[in-house]
Design a protein around this motif. Structure first.
Motif, PDB file in Angstrom:
ATOM      1  N   TYR A 232      99.062 -21.749  -6.985  1.00  0.00           N
ATOM      2  CA  TYR A 232      97.852 -21.425  -6.213  1.00  0.00           C
ATOM      3  C   TYR A 232      96.695 -22.342  -6.607  1.00  0.00           C
ATOM      4  N   MET A 233      96.488 -22.557  -7.901  1.00  0.00           N
ATOM      5  CA  MET A 233      95.381 -23.391  -8.358  1.00  0.00           C
ATOM      6  C   MET A 233      95.559 -24.848  -7.941  1.00  0.00           C
ATOM      7  N   LEU A 234      96.791 -25.355  -8.019  1.00  0.00           N
ATOM      8  CA  LEU A 234      97.047 -26.747  -7.640  1.00  0.00           C
ATOM      9  C   LEU A 234      96.761 -26.975  -6.157  1.00  0.00           C
ATOM     10  N   ILE A 235      97.191 -26.036  -5.326  1.00  0.00           N
ATOM     11  CA  ILE A 235      96.957 -26.181  -3.883  1.00  0.00           C
ATOM     12  C   ILE A 235      95.480 -25.975  -3.563  1.00  0.00           C
ATOM     13  N   LYS A 236      94.880 -24.971  -4.158  1.00  0.00           N
ATOM     14  CA  LYS A 236      93.458 -24.670  -3.930  1.00  0.00           C
ATOM     15  C   LYS A 236      92.580 -25.882  -4.231  1.00  0.00           C
ATOM     16  N   ASN A 237      92.965 -26.645  -5.258  1.00  0.00           N
ATOM     17  CA  ASN A 237      92.168 -27.791  -5.680  1.00  0.00           C
ATOM     18  C   ASN A 237      92.630 -29.111  -5.071  1.00  0.00           C
ATOM     19  N   GLY A 238      93.518 -29.036  -4.083  1.00  0.00           N
ATOM     20  CA  GLY A 238      93.894 -30.226  -3.335  1.00  0.00           C
ATOM     21  C   GLY A 238      94.890 -31.138  -4.002  1.00  0.00           C
ATOM     22  N   LEU A 239      95.536 -30.683  -5.070  1.00  0.00           N
ATOM     23  CA  LEU A 239      96.487 -31.536  -5.782  1.00  0.00           C
ATOM     24  C   LEU A 239      97.898 -31.466  -5.203  1.00  0.00           C
ATOM     25  N   GLN A 240      98.183 -30.409  -4.458  1.00  0.00           N
ATOM     26  CA  GLN A 240      99.458 -30.264  -3.767  1.00  0.00           C
ATOM     27  C   GLN A 240      99.195 -29.541  -2.443  1.00  0.00           C
ATOM     28  N   ASP A 241     100.067 -29.775  -1.470  1.00  0.00           N
ATOM     29  CA  ASP A 241      99.980 -29.051  -0.206  1.00  0.00           C
ATOM     30  C   ASP A 241     100.967 -27.893  -0.148  1.00  0.00           C
ATOM     31  N   MET A 242     102.070 -28.015  -0.876  1.00  0.00           N
ATOM     32  CA  MET A 242     103.107 -26.984  -0.844  1.00  0.00           C
ATOM     33  C   MET A 242     103.835 -26.958  -2.178  1.00  0.00           C
ATOM     34  N   VAL A 243     104.040 -25.760  -2.717  1.00  0.00           N
ATOM     35  CA  VAL A 243     104.749 -25.592  -3.986  1.00  0.00           C
ATOM     36  C   VAL A 243     105.694 -24.396  -3.867  1.00  0.00           C
ATOM     37  N   LEU A 244     106.948 -24.601  -4.260  1.00  0.00           N
ATOM     38  CA  LEU A 244     107.893 -23.494  -4.390  1.00  0.00           C
ATOM     39  C   LEU A 244     107.661 -22.851  -5.752  1.00  0.00           C
ATOM     40  N   CYS A 245     107.257 -21.583  -5.751  1.00  0.00           N
ATOM     41  CA  CYS A 245     106.980 -20.870  -6.999  1.00  0.00           C
ATOM     42  C   CYS A 245     107.926 -19.678  -7.125  1.00  0.00           C
ATOM     43  N   GLY A 246     108.157 -19.230  -8.341  1.00  0.00           N
ATOM     44  CA  GLY A 246     109.010 -18.059  -8.484  1.00  0.00           C
ATOM     45  C   GLY A 246     109.315 -17.716  -9.917  1.00  0.00           C
ATOM     46  N   GLY A 247     110.299 -16.847 -10.063  1.00  0.00           N
ATOM     47  CA  GLY A 247     110.742 -16.417 -11.386  1.00  0.00           C
ATOM     48  C   GLY A 247     112.222 -16.114 -11.353  1.00  0.00           C
ATOM     49  N   ALA A 248     112.889 -16.325 -12.483  1.00  0.00           N
ATOM     50  CA  ALA A 248     114.330 -16.086 -12.561  1.00  0.00           C
ATOM     51  C   ALA A 248     114.688 -15.541 -13.937  1.00  0.00           C
ATOM     52  N   GLN A 249     115.718 -14.689 -13.965  1.00  0.00           N
ATOM     53  CA  GLN A 249     116.132 -14.051 -15.218  1.00  0.00           C
ATOM     54  C   GLN A 249     117.630 -13.792 -15.190  1.00  0.00           C
ATOM     55  N   GLU A 250     118.366 -14.294 -16.187  1.00  0.00           N
ATOM     56  CA  GLU A 250     119.793 -13.989 -16.269  1.00  0.00           C
ATOM     57  C   GLU A 250     119.976 -12.537 -16.709  1.00  0.00           C
ATOM     58  N   VAL A 251     121.136 -11.954 -16.388  1.00  0.00           N
ATOM     59  CA  VAL A 251     121.373 -10.543 -16.698  1.00  0.00           C
ATOM     60  C   VAL A 251     122.621 -10.304 -17.546  1.00  0.00           C
ATOM     61  N   ASN A 252     123.369 -11.363 -17.873  1.00  0.00           N
ATOM     62  CA  ASN A 252     124.579 -11.178 -18.678  1.00  0.00           C
ATOM     63  C   ASN A 252     124.240 -10.586 -20.049  1.00  0.00           C
ATOM     64  N   TYR A 253     125.214  -9.924 -20.655  1.00  0.00           N
ATOM     65  CA  TYR A 253     124.909  -9.185 -21.882  1.00  0.00           C
ATOM     66  C   TYR A 253     124.591 -10.081 -23.078  1.00  0.00           C
ATOM     67  N   TYR A 254     124.966 -11.353 -23.030  1.00  0.00           N
ATOM     68  CA  TYR A 254     124.559 -12.263 -24.103  1.00  0.00           C
ATOM     69  C   TYR A 254     123.036 -12.365 -24.186  1.00  0.00           C
ATOM     70  N   SER A 255     122.389 -12.300 -23.012  1.00  0.00           N
ATOM     71  CA  SER A 255     120.968 -12.645 -22.934  1.00  0.00           C
ATOM     72  C   SER A 255     120.035 -11.561 -23.446  1.00  0.00           C
ATOM     73  N   MET A 256     120.525 -10.334 -23.607  1.00  0.00           N
ATOM     74  CA  MET A 256     119.626  -9.227 -23.917  1.00  0.00           C
ATOM     75  C   MET A 256     119.878  -8.558 -25.268  1.00  0.00           C
ATOM     76  N   ALA A 257     120.824  -9.077 -26.046  1.00  0.00           N
ATOM     77  CA  ALA A 257     121.180  -8.410 -27.302  1.00  0.00           C
ATOM     78  C   ALA A 257     120.011  -8.359 -28.284  1.00  0.00           C
ATOM     79  N   THR A 258     119.264  -9.454 -28.401  1.00  0.00           N
ATOM     80  CA  THR A 258     118.150  -9.466 -29.357  1.00  0.00           C
ATOM     81  C   THR A 258     117.027  -8.535 -28.903  1.00  0.00           C
TER      82      THR A 258
END
Length: 406
Positions: free
Chosen positions: A174-200
């Motif tokens: 949002y800030m990059l586009i608002k300030n004219g540095l980009q016209d379009m950005v794909l933004c998001g979030g991702a998280q694996e769910v396998n049991y290795y990833s959550m043991a700690t």
């Protein structure tokens, strides 16, 4: 420059569904995506509760050369991004002829690191590791893979800010586009769910152990909550300059109009009502709004004792006696971790465009902190023009976003 920033496409792959339509229906029906994975108990977990997220089969969808470097979370992100670009009416020709950036919030991937270590422990020969594990295990696994697959040539980096990562990715885009540095950005979030990833994480005893009724285990703000449920998947949003969107005749889903942030500066896992208030206040100020303008708040509330308590205090400080409805979609999804800040903007935008507020399910008994909150305990059909979404994470990182109807 001070350009308007809009969302013109969204995609989602979560325990609530594998596309926008499925997820919208789950939200409206208050349907939980939480279940039991018995392999977690066999592996040594204290809790087998998790969001049930299907791993996509990309054979025949992507060439093997492109699949080999995809971690589980990058596979989820590919599916979400594919839907988001389709939803935004953006095809391969557009991506090849226009500069589009990518900012994703995600953690490094545990599974490829553990798989590589097992091979090395057993075979003592790095030549047997192949070429894919390095690209699967790096913190930038999502960005490097998606920028290659979709020919993205704009800004390209990963945000790793614990459970506020997905929200910060949208704020930065949002800030990059608002300030004219980009016209379009794909933004998001991702998280694996396998049991290795959550043991700690399980080692902290932070997970609910209410395994007898999985769909009732996530209880944000409820007095009897006993911990969060880990979950994951991916969410993707196409952020675009408003003038660009209008020029190409894009469907505008919502406008991103406010971003606020703060750091608590306290213990590494210690939440703060003051930090939460600062982030929310900055987001509202950035949007030029007051508390009485807000129609709905998607709370961070993960169903932990401390986290929900401090957020409830912050929300009560700011919104007591205001009309804004409040719910935590984590009551249905569990805690989607690095993905959550992005998926909850998708969930909020779906509610906004379908005139309802999803319920905070499993709330039966208020405590002294939640009793004054204007919680939506069942689906509420209503017009939503302005929405605030909260995301807070380990290390005291706080992010708040405001979206509004265009």
């Amino acid at each position: 420059m001070d350009r308007r920033v809009v969302i013109t496409g969204m995609g989602i792959w979560s325990c609530l569904g594998k596309n926008l339509a499925e997820v919208r229906d789950s939200l409206y029906e208050g349907r939980s995506g939480i279940g039991i994975e018995k392999a977690r108990l066999e592996y040594g977990y204290q809790s087998a509760l998790t969001g049930i997220v299907e791993v996509p089969n990309l054979k025949g969808v992507l060439h093997r050369r492109l699949r080999v470097g995809l971690s589980e979370e990058a596979e989820f992100a590919y599916m979400a991004a594919k839907e988001a670009f389709g939803n935004a009416n953006i095809d391969d020709d557009f991506l090849k002829s226009n500069e589009v950036g990518i900012i994703f919030g995600n953690d490094s991937s545990a599974k490829p690191v553990i798989e590589a270590a097992k091979i090395m422990d057993e075979k003592h020969d790095s030549a047997l590791l192949g070429s894919g594990l390095i690209f699967q295990s790096m913190n930038s696994t999502v960005n490097m893979n998606l920028s290659t697959i979709f020919h993205l040539r704009g800004v390209n980096f990963t945000v790793s800010a614990a459970c506020a990562s997905g929200s910060h990715s949208i704020g930065l885009g949002y800030m990059l586009i608002k300030n004219g540095l980009q016209d379009m950005v794909l933004c998001g979030g991702a998280q694996e769910v396998n049991y290795y990833s959550m043991a700690t994480f399980d080692a902290l005893s932070a997970f609910s152990k209410s395994m007898d009724e999985p769909k009732k285990a996530s209880r944000p703000f409820d007095k009897d909550r006993d911990g969060l449920i880990p979950s994951g998947g991916a969410a993707a949003l196409v952020l675009e300059d408003y003038e660009s969107a209008v020029k190409r005749g894009a469907n505008i889903v919502a406008e991103v109009c406010g971003y606020g942030f703060s750091s608590n500066g306290g213990g590494i896992s210690e939440p703060s009502d003051n930090g939460s208030v600062i982030a929310m206040t900055r987001a509202l100020n950035d949007a030029g709004l007051s508390v009485d303008d807000v129609d709905y708040i998607n709370a961070h509330a993960t169903s932990t004792q401390q986290g929900d308590m401090y957020e409830a205090i912050a929300l009560d400080r700011m919104f007591r006696s205001e009309h804004a409805l409040i719910s935590s979609t984590k009551s249905m999804t569990g805690h989607e971790c690095w993905m959550a800040g992005a998926s909850e903007i998708v969930y909020s935008a779906l509610m906004m465009n379908n005139d309802f507020v999803a319920p905070n399910i499993n709330f039966e008994h208020p405590d002294e902190y939640s009793e004054h909150l204007n919680l939506a305990l069942e689906t509420k059909e209503c017009k939503l023009d302005k929405i605030l979404s909260n995301s807070f994470g380990f290390g005291g990182t706080n992010s708040a976003l405001v979206i509004k109807k265009v």
